[in-house]
Design a protein around this motif. Structure first.
Motif, PDB file in Angstrom:
ATOM      1  N   LEU A  43       1.028  -1.177   0.023  1.00 55.22           N
ATOM      2  CA  LEU A  43       0.125   0.016  -0.228  1.00 55.22           C
ATOM      3  C   LEU A  43       0.714   1.065  -0.151  1.00 55.22           C
ATOM      4  CD1 LEU A  43      -2.799  -1.181   2.384  1.00 55.22           C
ATOM      5  CD2 LEU A  43      -2.930  -0.687  -0.036  1.00 55.22           C
ATOM      6  N   ARG A  44       2.109   1.222   0.710  1.00 51.50           N
ATOM      7  CA  ARG A  44       2.893   2.270   0.754  1.00 51.50           C
ATOM      8  C   ARG A  44       3.436   2.489  -0.628  1.00 51.50           C
ATOM      9  NH1 ARG A  44       6.073   0.085   5.388  1.00 51.50           N
ATOM     10  NH2 ARG A  44       4.720   0.584   7.005  1.00 51.50           N
ATOM     11  N   GLN A  45       3.623   1.590  -1.241  1.00 51.94           N
ATOM     12  CA  GLN A  45       4.383   1.606  -2.641  1.00 51.94           C
ATOM     13  C   GLN A  45       3.212   2.237  -3.657  1.00 51.94           C
ATOM     14  OE1 GLN A  45       5.358  -2.183  -2.714  1.00 51.94           O
ATOM     15  NE2 GLN A  45       7.473  -2.035  -1.945  1.00 51.94           N
ATOM     16  N   ALA A  49       3.883   6.562  -0.192  1.00 46.95           N
ATOM     17  CA  ALA A  49       4.045   6.848   1.064  1.00 46.95           C
ATOM     18  C   ALA A  49       5.483   6.661   1.634  1.00 46.95           C
ATOM     19  CB  ALA A  49       3.114   6.213   2.091  1.00 46.95           C
ATOM     20  N   SER A  50       5.968   7.579   2.218  1.00 45.31           N
ATOM     21  CA  SER A  50       7.447   7.314   2.757  1.00 45.31           C
ATOM     22  C   SER A  50       7.339   6.495   4.241  1.00 45.31           C
ATOM     23  CB  SER A  50       8.036   8.605   3.344  1.00 45.31           C
ATOM     24  OG  SER A  50       9.297   8.401   4.160  1.00 45.31           O
ATOM     25  N   THR A  51       8.341   5.734   4.591  1.00 42.55           N
ATOM     26  CA  THR A  51       8.318   4.835   5.699  1.00 42.55           C
ATOM     27  C   THR A  51       8.857   5.640   6.784  1.00 42.55           C
ATOM     28  OG1 THR A  51      10.569   3.681   4.842  1.00 42.55           O
ATOM     29  CG2 THR A  51       8.423   2.450   4.647  1.00 42.55           C
ATOM     30  N   ASP A  55      10.561  12.091   6.534  1.00 35.54           N
ATOM     31  CA  ASP A  55      10.200  12.218   5.247  1.00 35.54           C
ATOM     32  C   ASP A  55       8.727  12.425   4.796  1.00 35.54           C
ATOM     33  OD1 ASP A  55      12.927  12.056   5.238  1.00 35.54           O
ATOM     34  OD2 ASP A  55      12.870  10.065   4.440  1.00 35.54           O
ATOM     35  N   HIS A  56       7.916  11.905   5.720  1.00 29.81           N
ATOM     36  CA  HIS A  56       6.403  11.896   5.369  1.00 29.81           C
ATOM     37  C   HIS A  56       5.866  13.090   4.826  1.00 29.81           C
ATOM     38  CE1 HIS A  56       3.097   9.196   5.418  1.00 29.81           C
ATOM     39  NE2 HIS A  56       2.402  10.218   5.896  1.00 29.81           N
ATOM     40  N   GLN A  57       5.931  14.262   5.491  1.00 28.31           N
ATOM     41  CA  GLN A  57       5.461  15.578   4.886  1.00 28.31           C
ATOM     42  C   GLN A  57       5.827  15.522   3.419  1.00 28.31           C
ATOM     43  OE1 GLN A  57       3.034  17.002   5.750  1.00 28.31           O
ATOM     44  NE2 GLN A  57       2.974  16.472   7.833  1.00 28.31           N
ATOM     45  N   ILE A 143      -7.640   6.023  -0.303  1.00 29.59           N
ATOM     46  CA  ILE A 143      -8.889   5.218  -0.232  1.00 29.59           C
ATOM     47  C   ILE A 143      -8.888   5.313   1.284  1.00 29.59           C
ATOM     48  CG2 ILE A 143      -9.903   3.093  -0.638  1.00 29.59           C
ATOM     49  CD1 ILE A 143      -8.835   3.299  -3.328  1.00 29.59           C
ATOM     50  N   VAL A 144     -10.024   5.894   1.863  1.00 25.61           N
ATOM     51  CA  VAL A 144     -10.176   5.765   3.242  1.00 25.61           C
ATOM     52  C   VAL A 144     -11.395   4.674   3.569  1.00 25.61           C
ATOM     53  CG1 VAL A 144      -8.928   8.006   3.610  1.00 25.61           C
ATOM     54  CG2 VAL A 144     -11.544   7.790   3.438  1.00 25.61           C
ATOM     55  N   THR A 145     -11.461   4.407   4.970  1.00 22.26           N
ATOM     56  CA  THR A 145     -12.448   3.467   5.322  1.00 22.26           C
ATOM     57  C   THR A 145     -13.677   4.454   5.661  1.00 22.26           C
ATOM     58  OG1 THR A 145     -10.782   1.914   6.170  1.00 22.26           O
ATOM     59  CG2 THR A 145     -12.922   1.405   6.760  1.00 22.26           C
ATOM     60  N   ALA A 146     -14.611   4.289   5.416  1.00 25.39           N
ATOM     61  CA  ALA A 146     -16.060   5.086   5.645  1.00 25.39           C
ATOM     62  C   ALA A 146     -16.819   4.315   6.693  1.00 25.39           C
ATOM     63  CB  ALA A 146     -16.710   5.395   4.308  1.00 25.39           C
ATOM     64  N   LEU A 147     -16.906   2.953   6.320  1.00 26.59           N
ATOM     65  CA  LEU A 147     -17.878   2.158   7.145  1.00 26.59           C
ATOM     66  C   LEU A 147     -17.531   0.610   7.081  1.00 26.59           C
ATOM     67  CD1 LEU A 147     -20.990   2.206   8.412  1.00 26.59           C
ATOM     68  CD2 LEU A 147     -21.379   1.259   6.085  1.00 26.59           C
ATOM     69  N   GLY A 174     -20.457   2.986  -6.142  1.00 28.92           N
ATOM     70  CA  GLY A 174     -21.039   3.902  -6.577  1.00 28.92           C
ATOM     71  C   GLY A 174     -20.086   5.060  -7.139  1.00 28.92           C
ATOM     72  N   LYS A 175     -20.286   6.391  -7.130  1.00 27.14           N
ATOM     73  CA  LYS A 175     -19.520   7.250  -7.781  1.00 27.14           C
ATOM     74  C   LYS A 175     -18.048   7.359  -7.169  1.00 27.14           C
ATOM     75  CE  LYS A 175     -22.817   9.225 -10.785  1.00 27.14           C
ATOM     76  NZ  LYS A 175     -22.771   8.483 -11.887  1.00 27.14           N
ATOM     77  N   THR A 176     -17.926   7.399  -6.033  1.00 30.87           N
ATOM     78  CA  THR A 176     -16.868   7.862  -5.193  1.00 30.87           C
ATOM     79  C   THR A 176     -16.737   6.693  -4.225  1.00 30.87           C
ATOM     80  OG1 THR A 176     -17.619   9.395  -3.738  1.00 30.87           O
ATOM     81  CG2 THR A 176     -17.056  10.189  -5.726  1.00 30.87           C
ATOM     82  N   SER A 177     -17.563   5.869  -3.974  1.00 32.95           N
ATOM     83  CA  SER A 177     -17.546   4.846  -2.891  1.00 32.95           C
ATOM     84  C   SER A 177     -17.573   3.316  -3.489  1.00 32.95           C
ATOM     85  CB  SER A 177     -18.678   5.102  -1.946  1.00 32.95           C
ATOM     86  OG  SER A 177     -19.850   4.721  -2.352  1.00 32.95           O
ATOM     87  N   ASN A 304      -1.386   5.954   9.107  1.00 33.64           N
ATOM     88  CA  ASN A 304      -1.698   5.227   7.790  1.00 33.64           C
ATOM     89  C   ASN A 304      -0.781   5.923   6.811  1.00 33.64           C
ATOM     90  OD1 ASN A 304      -3.257   7.368   6.937  1.00 33.64           O
ATOM     91  ND2 ASN A 304      -5.167   6.521   7.216  1.00 33.64           N
ATOM     92  N   ILE A 305      -1.230   5.286   5.488  1.00 30.73           N
ATOM     93  CA  ILE A 305      -0.155   6.086   4.520  1.00 30.73           C
ATOM     94  C   ILE A 305      -0.639   7.399   4.039  1.00 30.73           C
ATOM     95  CG2 ILE A 305       0.250   3.607   3.313  1.00 30.73           C
ATOM     96  CD1 ILE A 305      -2.410   3.683   1.867  1.00 30.73           C
ATOM     97  N   PHE A 306      -1.634   7.976   4.627  1.00 32.87           N
ATOM     98  CA  PHE A 306      -2.304   9.350   4.317  1.00 32.87           C
ATOM     99  C   PHE A 306      -1.811  10.148   5.497  1.00 32.87           C
ATOM    100  CE2 PHE A 306      -5.278   6.161   2.354  1.00 32.87           C
ATOM    101  CZ  PHE A 306      -4.564   6.138   1.083  1.00 32.87           C
ATOM    102  N   MET A 343     -18.787   3.312  12.045  1.00 34.64           N
ATOM    103  CA  MET A 343     -18.895   4.650  11.106  1.00 34.64           C
ATOM    104  C   MET A 343     -17.706   5.365  11.286  1.00 34.64           C
ATOM    105  SD  MET A 343     -21.595   5.954   9.470  1.00 34.64           S
ATOM    106  CE  MET A 343     -23.106   6.265  10.323  1.00 34.64           C
ATOM    107  N   PHE A 344     -16.799   5.807  10.310  1.00 27.16           N
ATOM    108  CA  PHE A 344     -15.747   6.523  10.552  1.00 27.16           C
ATOM    109  C   PHE A 344     -16.022   7.943   9.963  1.00 27.16           C
ATOM    110  CE2 PHE A 344     -11.970   3.812  11.415  1.00 27.16           C
ATOM    111  CZ  PHE A 344     -12.849   2.426  11.025  1.00 27.16           C
ATOM    112  N   ARG A 345     -16.445   8.662  11.035  1.00 28.94           N
ATOM    113  CA  ARG A 345     -16.780  10.019  10.705  1.00 28.94           C
ATOM    114  C   ARG A 345     -15.965  11.197  10.330  1.00 28.94           C
ATOM    115  NH1 ARG A 345     -22.193  10.590  12.570  1.00 28.94           N
ATOM    116  NH2 ARG A 345     -23.003   8.910  13.357  1.00 28.94           N
ATOM    117  N   LYS A 346     -14.896  10.960  10.965  1.00 27.38           N
ATOM    118  CA  LYS A 346     -13.864  12.025  10.681  1.00 27.38           C
ATOM    119  C   LYS A 346     -12.444  11.441  10.848  1.00 27.38           C
ATOM    120  CE  LYS A 346     -16.164  16.360  11.975  1.00 27.38           C
ATOM    121  NZ  LYS A 346     -16.813  16.546  13.176  1.00 27.38           N
ATOM    122  N   PRO A 347     -11.529  11.635  10.285  1.00 34.43           N
ATOM    123  CA  PRO A 347      -9.944  11.272  10.209  1.00 34.43           C
ATOM    124  C   PRO A 347      -9.591  11.702  11.752  1.00 34.43           C
ATOM    125  CG  PRO A 347     -10.074  12.818   8.395  1.00 34.43           C
ATOM    126  CD  PRO A 347     -11.623  12.986   8.972  1.00 34.43           C
TER     127      PRO A 347
END
Ligand SMILES: CCCCCCCCCCCCCCCCCC(=O)SCCNC(=O)CCNC(=O)[C@H](O)C(C)(C)COP(=O)(O)OP(=O)(O)OC[C@H]1O[C@@H](n2cnc3c(N)ncnc32)[C@H](O)[C@@H]1OP(=O)(O)O
Length: 428
Positions: A43-45, A49-51, A55-57, A143-147, A174-177, A304-306, A343-347
């Motif tokens: 997923l990182r690759q 995403a940096s390990t 360097d992550h920013q 790609i994030v977990t919503a539910l 769906g369109k974006t899910s 996570n990777i984000f 439910m993942f409402r907010k990061p």
């Protein structure tokens, strides 16, 4: 043991990911066996995403340039088949004993919280397999977990020393899910037998995780796939109906109001002509006394990777608190029956103070329904923001006391718990 199409989908991700780093693909491990321990690296690759935290920013800044690869509409994206997202991933607890320590619990079974983490990563990998554009080196999508719509346990005890296999693919878009279904099996007595079935809904966002992004449509190839897709549509409709009828928005039904009033009458002190004097009925516990709380400081290690807190980590922490709550309440070891509607409402930002609050909200015979609510506390403004709500159904081997609400708010928690419990029992 591995279908050729599974290998193809996984192999193409593997080769691309490794070629990005200028390394030869690890065919022996990457192609013949995709292991759970490799999924996160992969997923990182995929997102670049940096390990290294330092360097992550910079890695995130570099990702913003990927915005130009986002589609302006879903029609621009090629339709993908269900097979293109099929994955098969192994957790060889039997054949690689060194893995066991991380998964083992005190009861000589597998820590379910760890499985939640793996399922979350796998769901993300399935979605990247579906949306993968082989012309690009990295995916522009976050790609994030919503539910977590549902996890049904087919077996309560997971053996700590037998190989585990996960399979899964996209079942609806769906369109974006994207809805992804996964199955977990364990090898025992010469065959793999089902342990659980899980349904997750993931949402695609732009590289900076700021707004929604389109995902590839799904091309259905067989009547069986059409049926699976229809079930996804039904799931979506059911979710909308449930959220419309939420007790946070509308009053309980007539039947539920009658139930709440009878619970109230049951607690009135018959010796006083008062609405205030409340007495705990026999074999009952006030809801107020059926809580457990926890705090997590969200360290970079759990990112996570984000660059946010990993959803699987949040699930593991919530599950473990919920399990402990049920354990203290029942006075014996609970086993999980189902997880629904996480439910993942907010990061959750790195560095957050995360307050977890678990409540036994409903019980019936041998079952305990637990709700875990998590919120981020801003120490400067003292503001609280709900980030997640989790629902777990546990079973114990002796009848449990009734849990009794005192306030109107508690009564709503009770009814919400009962709704979740009834839904779970319908599908058992
Ligand atoms: C430096 C080193 C780096 C290395 C790090 C090393 C770390 C290794 C470990 C990493 C492990 C790797 C795992 C990767 C993990 C990624 C997963 C996570 O953790 S994620 C973390 C945990 N997760 C989070 O943090 C997420 C937190 N939540 C959020 O951000 C938002 O609530 C949201 C984005 C989910 C939705 O935002 P909202 O503004 O409402 O969105 P819109 O109105 O725009 O609608 C967009 C679409 O979404 C749909 N939809 C929406 N809600 C739901 C639902 N409940 N139910 C169903 N569907 C839902 C809606 O219908 C629409 O679909 P469609 O009709 O277009 O098809």
């Amino acid at each position: 043991m591995f279908s050729p199409r599974v290998l193809k989908s996984v192999a193409s991700l593997t080769c691309r990911a490794f070629s990005q780093q200028g390394k030869a693909p690890d065919m022996a491990e990457g192609n013949a066996h995709l292991l759970v321990t490799n999924v996160r690296n992969r997923l990182r690759q995929i997102v670049g995403a940096s390990t290294n935290w330092k360097d992550h920013q910079q890695a995130l800044v570099e990702r913003t340039y990927l915005s130009k690869h986002l589609a302006n509409s879903q029609e621009e994206l090629p339709a993908k088949t269900m097979k293109e997202s099929e994955i098969e991933v192994h957790l060889p607890l039997g054949t690689q004993p060194s893995l066991r320590e991380k998964y083992l619990n005190f009861h000589n079974s597998v820590r379910f919280g760890r499985i939640l983490e793996d399922l979350d990563s796998l769901a993300v990998l399935i979605c990247y397999s579906h949306t993968w554009n082989k012309e690009l080196e990295k995916s522009p999508l976050s790609i994030v977990t919503a539910l977590v719509d549902k996890i049904d346990m087919r077996r309560n005890i997971i053996l700590p020393d037998c190989d585990i296999k996960f399979t899964g693919h996209v079942t609806w878009v769906g369109k974006t899910s994207i809805e992804a279904k996964m199955h977990m099996m364990q090898f025992h007595d010469g065959a793999y037998t089902p342990v659980l079935d899980a349904t997750f809904v993931m949402v695609a966002r732009d590289p900076e995780n700021k707004r929604a992004a389109f995902v590839n449509p799904l091309r259905l190839e067989t009547p069986e796939e059409e049926k699976i897709f229809q079930q996804g549509e039904i799931n979506k409709t059911r979710r909308v109906e449930l959220s419309t009828a939420s007790l946070l928005r509308v009053a309980p039904t007539a039947e539920e109001r009658t139930l709440v009033h009878s619970l109230f009458l049951n607690t009135l002190d018959v010796k006083t002509v008062s609405f205030r004097g409340r007495i705990l009925p026999p074999n009952s516990v006030w809801m107020e006394d059926a809580k457990l709380k926890g705090l997590e400081i969200c360290h970079p290690q759990e990112r996570n990777i984000f660059n946010r807190i990993f959803g699987g980590f949040l699930m593991r922490k919530a599950y473990e608190l919920g399990w402990a709550n049920a354990c203290v309440f029942a006075g014996c070891r609970p086993v999980l029956v189902a997880v629904d509607d996480i439910m993942f409402r907010k990061p959750v930002e790195i560095g957050s103070l995360l307050l977890l609050s678990s409540q036994v909200c409903y019980t019936e015979e041998h079952h305990v329904q637990v709700r875990v609510h998590t919120e981020v506390l801003d120490p400067l403004t003292r503001q609280h923001n709900t980030t997640n709500v989790f629902h777990f159904t546990f079973q114990v081997d002796k009848p449990v006391p009734a849990v009794v609400p005192q306030s109107y708010g508690e009564s709503m928690l009770y009814l919400d718990g009962k709704r979740h419990f009834d839904e779970t029992m319908k599908s058992q």
